[in-house]
Motif scaffolding. Structure first.
Motif, PDB file in Angstrom:
ATOM      1  N   GLU A 144      -6.117   7.752  10.409  1.00 28.71           N
ATOM      2  CA  GLU A 144      -5.221   6.604  10.366  1.00 28.71           C
ATOM      3  C   GLU A 144      -4.136   6.869   9.317  1.00 28.71           C
ATOM      4  OE1 GLU A 144      -4.981   3.822  12.091  1.00 28.71           O
ATOM      5  OE2 GLU A 144      -6.802   4.046  13.326  1.00 28.71           O
ATOM      6  N   ILE A 145      -2.889   6.856   9.766  1.00 24.80           N
ATOM      7  CA  ILE A 145      -1.739   7.040   8.885  1.00 24.80           C
ATOM      8  C   ILE A 145      -0.935   5.744   8.913  1.00 24.80           C
ATOM      9  CG2 ILE A 145       0.352   8.387   8.414  1.00 24.80           C
ATOM     10  CD1 ILE A 145      -1.050  10.710   9.944  1.00 24.80           C
ATOM     11  N   VAL A 146      -0.854   5.089   7.785  1.00 22.02           N
ATOM     12  CA  VAL A 146      -0.239   3.757   7.724  1.00 22.02           C
ATOM     13  C   VAL A 146       0.975   3.793   6.802  1.00 22.02           C
ATOM     14  CG1 VAL A 146      -2.421   2.580   8.184  1.00 22.02           C
ATOM     15  CG2 VAL A 146      -1.773   3.072   5.824  1.00 22.02           C
ATOM     16  N   SER A 147       1.813   2.766   6.920  1.00 23.64           N
ATOM     17  CA  SER A 147       3.009   2.686   6.084  1.00 23.64           C
ATOM     18  C   SER A 147       2.688   2.184   4.679  1.00 23.64           C
ATOM     19  CB  SER A 147       4.057   1.774   6.734  1.00 23.64           C
ATOM     20  OG  SER A 147       3.517   0.486   6.951  1.00 23.64           O
ATOM     21  N   GLU A 148       1.614   1.402   4.557  1.00 18.55           N
ATOM     22  CA  GLU A 148       1.192   0.882   3.257  1.00 18.55           C
ATOM     23  C   GLU A 148      -0.309   0.657   3.292  1.00 18.55           C
ATOM     24  OE1 GLU A 148       1.431   0.765  -0.074  1.00 18.55           O
ATOM     25  OE2 GLU A 148       3.452  -0.031   0.214  1.00 18.55           O
ATOM     26  N   LYS A 149      -0.952   0.865   2.170  1.00 13.46           N
ATOM     27  CA  LYS A 149      -2.400   0.647   2.098  1.00 13.46           C
ATOM     28  C   LYS A 149      -2.652  -0.597   1.249  1.00 13.46           C
ATOM     29  CE  LYS A 149      -4.777   4.603   1.443  1.00 13.46           C
ATOM     30  NZ  LYS A 149      -5.011   5.981   0.912  1.00 13.46           N
ATOM     31  N   ASP A 150      -2.629  -1.736   1.917  1.00 11.68           N
ATOM     32  CA  ASP A 150      -2.906  -3.007   1.258  1.00 11.68           C
ATOM     33  C   ASP A 150      -4.074  -3.687   1.963  1.00 11.68           C
ATOM     34  OD1 ASP A 150      -1.764  -3.871   3.648  1.00 11.68           O
ATOM     35  OD2 ASP A 150       0.131  -4.446   2.721  1.00 11.68           O
ATOM     36  N   ASN A 173      -7.921   8.640  -4.938  1.00 13.74           N
ATOM     37  CA  ASN A 173      -7.489   8.842  -6.327  1.00 13.74           C
ATOM     38  C   ASN A 173      -6.602   7.716  -6.847  1.00 13.74           C
ATOM     39  OD1 ASN A 173      -5.229   9.946  -4.562  1.00 13.74           O
ATOM     40  ND2 ASN A 173      -4.276  10.125  -6.588  1.00 13.74           N
ATOM     41  N   SER A 174      -6.074   6.873  -5.960  1.00  9.80           N
ATOM     42  CA  SER A 174      -5.135   5.842  -6.384  1.00  9.80           C
ATOM     43  C   SER A 174      -5.833   4.498  -6.543  1.00  9.80           C
ATOM     44  CB  SER A 174      -3.993   5.696  -5.368  1.00  9.80           C
ATOM     45  OG  SER A 174      -3.201   4.568  -5.668  1.00  9.80           O
ATOM     46  N   LEU A 175      -5.840   3.972  -7.760  1.00  7.26           N
ATOM     47  CA  LEU A 175      -6.411   2.646  -7.982  1.00  7.26           C
ATOM     48  C   LEU A 175      -5.636   1.591  -7.202  1.00  7.26           C
ATOM     49  CD1 LEU A 175      -7.019   2.924 -11.830  1.00  7.26           C
ATOM     50  CD2 LEU A 175      -8.799   2.663 -10.084  1.00  7.26           C
ATOM     51  N   LYS A 176      -4.329   1.737  -7.134  1.00  2.00           N
ATOM     52  CA  LYS A 176      -3.491   0.740  -6.479  1.00  2.00           C
ATOM     53  C   LYS A 176      -3.692   0.718  -4.965  1.00  2.00           C
ATOM     54  CE  LYS A 176       1.339  -0.653  -5.833  1.00  2.00           C
ATOM     55  NZ  LYS A 176       2.766  -0.365  -6.172  1.00  2.00           N
ATOM     56  N   SER A 177      -3.807   1.883  -4.356  1.00  3.26           N
ATOM     57  CA  SER A 177      -3.842   1.965  -2.892  1.00  3.26           C
ATOM     58  C   SER A 177      -5.228   2.145  -2.299  1.00  3.26           C
ATOM     59  CB  SER A 177      -2.956   3.130  -2.417  1.00  3.26           C
ATOM     60  OG  SER A 177      -1.606   2.920  -2.761  1.00  3.26           O
ATOM     61  N   TRP A 198       1.733   9.369  -9.610  1.00  5.49           N
ATOM     62  CA  TRP A 198       3.084   8.846  -9.501  1.00  5.49           C
ATOM     63  C   TRP A 198       3.133   7.466 -10.167  1.00  5.49           C
ATOM     64  CZ3 TRP A 198       5.462   6.437  -4.520  1.00  5.49           C
ATOM     65  CH2 TRP A 198       6.838   6.220  -4.719  1.00  5.49           C
ATOM     66  N   ALA A 199       4.202   7.182 -10.885  1.00  8.19           N
ATOM     67  CA  ALA A 199       4.325   5.925 -11.628  1.00  8.19           C
ATOM     68  C   ALA A 199       4.122   4.707 -10.729  1.00  8.19           C
ATOM     69  CB  ALA A 199       5.688   5.858 -12.316  1.00  8.19           C
ATOM     70  N   HIS A 200       4.560   4.789  -9.482  1.00 10.54           N
ATOM     71  CA  HIS A 200       4.455   3.651  -8.570  1.00 10.54           C
ATOM     72  C   HIS A 200       3.009   3.324  -8.228  1.00 10.54           C
ATOM     73  CE1 HIS A 200       5.752   0.803  -5.545  1.00 10.54           C
ATOM     74  NE2 HIS A 200       5.084   1.439  -4.606  1.00 10.54           N
ATOM     75  N   GLU A 201       2.103   4.283  -8.403  1.00 12.90           N
ATOM     76  CA  GLU A 201       0.694   4.084  -8.059  1.00 12.90           C
ATOM     77  C   GLU A 201      -0.153   3.673  -9.265  1.00 12.90           C
ATOM     78  OE1 GLU A 201      -0.825   4.238  -4.999  1.00 12.90           O
ATOM     79  OE2 GLU A 201       1.201   4.362  -4.194  1.00 12.90           O
TER      80      GLU A 201
END
Length: 233
Positions: A144-150, A173-177, A198-201
């Motif tokens: 599954e490839i998505v535009s955002e992981k929310d 690895n991303s706490l945010k995503s 990355w800062a955004h993550e």
């Protein structure tokens, strides 16, 4: 557990350092126009603006580089310089895949006992290419490839595969995503930090208060942990 999902970039293979390297080359190319600190700030702003139009991935990154170069040179950058930026950026589309330690062995073992999924975000062509180049595709039953992981994205995927949150595990690895949205919907999450983020993550510590998830040092620790979880369910 009915489904175990893995993030791709910087969970299965090295990714972010390639972007850092290309960004550094951009700084070198524009060093006679602007200082590195100013470029870093303006480039990050361009990346965030691009997310709403072009999403994540190498192509969006390349367009942000070109936009930043045009802005910081007040439009005086030459066509030759823009071509150099494009040439450097293209390396993000075909860099050799370097698997993280233990990933192949872990996937080989887990795929014999669980349904596995690659769940990543970004450009479809870019992510499919990396999965193919990694040589790991055959371990995964689903991609599954998505535009955002929310939260909404995770719930849609679980509904698609008829899996309840309690029967789902996300590893990334991303706490945010990869972690916080999964915890918020009542599913399980395992965080395997990567050295470069990355800062955004990035997230602030306050966002983690009261959140229950497991943190491991590497993929190799998954097998023992999952055997424990499997035996307890």
């Amino acid at each position: 557990m009915k489904l175990i999902a893995f993030d791709a970039d910087d969970t299965l293979w090295v990714n972010e350092p390639n972007y850092v390297d290309v960004k550094q080359k951009l700084c070198e190319m524009l060093s006679h126009h602007v200082d590195e600190e100013t470029l870093a700030v303006r480039f990050y702003d361009a990346q965030i603006r691009s997310l709403n139009t072009f999403g994540y991935g190498a192509k969006s990154f390349m367009l942000s580089m070109i936009e930043t170069a045009i802005e910081l040179t007040n439009g005086t950058i030459t066509g030759t310089e823009i071509q150099q930026i494009i040439n450097v950026g293209r390396k993000l589309l075909d860099f050799p895949i370097e698997l993280l330690d233990g990933v192949a062995e872990v996937l080989e073992t887990l795929s014999k006992h669980f349904d596995l999924m690659v769940l990543t975000k970004g450009d479809l062509f870019d992510q499919e290419s990396k999965i193919a180049r990694s040589g790991l595709g055959h371990y995964f039953k689903h991609v599954e490839i998505v535009s955002e992981k929310d939260e909404q994205a995770y719930l849609r995927i679980l509904q698609k595969y008829n899996v309840q949150p309690a029967d789902f595990l996300m590893i990334g690895n991303s706490l945010k995503s990869d972690i916080l949205p999964v915890v918020h919907i009542g599913a399980r999450a395992i965080h395997i930090p990567y050295a470069t983020v990355w800062a955004h993550e990035q997230v602030v510590d306050e966002q983690l208060v009261g959140k229950s998830f497991t943190t491991l040092n590497s993929a190799r620790e998954l097998l023992e942990l999952l055997e424990t979880i499997k035996g307890a369910t």
